[in-house]
Design a protein around this motif. Structure first.
Motif, PDB file in Angstrom:
ATOM      1  N   LYS A   9       0.807  -1.220   0.000  1.00 20.96           N
ATOM      2  CA  LYS A   9       0.000   0.000   0.000  1.00 20.96           C
ATOM      3  C   LYS A   9       0.846   1.279   0.000  1.00 20.96           C
ATOM      4  CE  LYS A   9      -3.887  -2.132   2.397  1.00 20.96           C
ATOM      5  NZ  LYS A   9      -3.422  -3.506   2.414  1.00 20.96           N
ATOM      6  N   ILE A  10       2.067   1.205  -0.499  1.00 25.68           N
ATOM      7  CA  ILE A  10       2.945   2.379  -0.547  1.00 25.68           C
ATOM      8  C   ILE A  10       2.418   3.334  -1.610  1.00 25.68           C
ATOM      9  CG2 ILE A  10       5.283   3.207  -0.996  1.00 25.68           C
ATOM     10  CD1 ILE A  10       6.256   0.409  -0.099  1.00 25.68           C
ATOM     11  N   ILE A  11       2.268   4.606  -1.239  1.00 27.80           N
ATOM     12  CA  ILE A  11       1.724   5.603  -2.157  1.00 27.80           C
ATOM     13  C   ILE A  11       2.825   6.139  -3.070  1.00 27.80           C
ATOM     14  CG2 ILE A  11       0.526   7.813  -2.332  1.00 27.80           C
ATOM     15  CD1 ILE A  11      -0.586   7.129   0.545  1.00 27.80           C
ATOM     16  N   HIS A  12       3.865   6.711  -2.475  1.00 26.82           N
ATOM     17  CA  HIS A  12       5.005   7.204  -3.249  1.00 26.82           C
ATOM     18  C   HIS A  12       6.199   7.407  -2.338  1.00 26.82           C
ATOM     19  CE1 HIS A  12       4.879  11.407  -1.847  1.00 26.82           C
ATOM     20  NE2 HIS A  12       3.565  11.256  -1.839  1.00 26.82           N
ATOM     21  N   ALA A  13       7.345   7.665  -2.952  1.00 21.58           N
ATOM     22  CA  ALA A  13       8.576   7.890  -2.200  1.00 21.58           C
ATOM     23  C   ALA A  13       9.213   9.197  -2.651  1.00 21.58           C
ATOM     24  CB  ALA A  13       9.546   6.741  -2.417  1.00 21.58           C
ATOM     25  N   ASP A  14       9.646  10.002  -1.696  1.00 22.72           N
ATOM     26  CA  ASP A  14      10.419  11.205  -1.974  1.00 22.72           C
ATOM     27  C   ASP A  14      11.859  10.921  -1.569  1.00 22.72           C
ATOM     28  OD1 ASP A  14       8.208  12.759  -2.809  1.00 22.72           O
ATOM     29  OD2 ASP A  14       7.678  13.154  -0.731  1.00 22.72           O
ATOM     30  N   VAL A  15      12.777  11.049  -2.526  1.00 23.70           N
ATOM     31  CA  VAL A  15      14.184  10.743  -2.283  1.00 23.70           C
ATOM     32  C   VAL A  15      14.994  12.020  -2.442  1.00 23.70           C
ATOM     33  CG1 VAL A  15      16.150   9.339  -2.998  1.00 23.70           C
ATOM     34  CG2 VAL A  15      13.841   8.413  -3.198  1.00 23.70           C
ATOM     35  N   TYR A  16      15.857  12.296  -1.458  1.00 22.97           N
ATOM     36  CA  TYR A  16      16.712  13.480  -1.487  1.00 22.97           C
ATOM     37  C   TYR A  16      18.163  13.040  -1.391  1.00 22.97           C
ATOM     38  CZ  TYR A  16      12.281  15.636  -0.235  1.00 22.97           C
ATOM     39  OH  TYR A  16      10.963  16.015  -0.223  1.00 22.97           O
TER      40      TYR A  16
ATOM     41  N   SER B 163       5.597   7.479   1.742  1.00 19.78           N
ATOM     42  CA  SER B 163       4.214   7.765   2.106  1.00 19.78           C
ATOM     43  C   SER B 163       3.403   6.482   2.064  1.00 19.78           C
ATOM     44  CB  SER B 163       3.610   8.781   1.142  1.00 19.78           C
ATOM     45  OG  SER B 163       4.237  10.021   1.277  1.00 19.78           O
ATOM     46  N   VAL B 164       2.864   6.128   3.218  1.00 17.18           N
ATOM     47  CA  VAL B 164       1.994   4.966   3.337  1.00 17.18           C
ATOM     48  C   VAL B 164       0.698   5.429   3.997  1.00 17.18           C
ATOM     49  CG1 VAL B 164       3.857   3.268   3.451  1.00 17.18           C
ATOM     50  CG2 VAL B 164       3.049   4.310   5.537  1.00 17.18           C
ATOM     51  N   PRO B 165      -0.401   4.699   3.822  1.00 12.99           N
ATOM     52  CA  PRO B 165      -1.657   5.119   4.453  1.00 12.99           C
ATOM     53  C   PRO B 165      -1.506   5.251   5.967  1.00 12.99           C
ATOM     54  CG  PRO B 165      -2.053   3.376   2.872  1.00 12.99           C
ATOM     55  CD  PRO B 165      -0.565   3.511   3.009  1.00 12.99           C
TER      56      PRO B 165
END
Length: 100
Positions: free
Chosen positions: A33-40, A59-61
């Motif tokens: 259920k992973i929505i998206h990932a922000d990588v820096y 981002s997960v629920p």
């Protein structure tokens, strides 16, 4: 999984982007259920060898999971971040299944 990638103080090459995407896609096997990932990706201006910082915000629920690692290569940072996220996602999935 959708991935947003930002590199600070340098330009990330396509090889690093593909490597990161491949590693993050493997997290779907642990938590679907992973929505998206922000990588820096950041480079510190220090004299030490370990000056590469990788932050991943997943981002997960229900909430977000943040991991930050410092290494001498971005690939090593991504590996450490993904293994840490993997452990956290397994814990989260166990908690969710315990409530059901």
């Amino acid at each position: 999984m959708k991935m947003n990638l930002q590199s600070v103080n340098f330009n990330a090459d396509q090889k690093l982007i593909d490597f990161t995407q491949k590693k993050l896609d493997k997290l779907d096997t642990y938590f679907d259920k992973i929505i998206h990932a922000d990588v820096y990706f950041k480079v510190q201006n220090t004299s030490g060898k370990e000056n590469k910082i990788t932050e991943i915000l997943l981002s997960v629920p229900g909430d977000d999971i943040m991991v930050k690692k410092t290494c001498n290569k971005f690939e090593a940072c991504v590996d450490e971040c993904v293994s840490s996220l993997q452990r956290q996602l397994i814990k989260k999935k166990e908690k969710m299944s315990a409530h059901v």
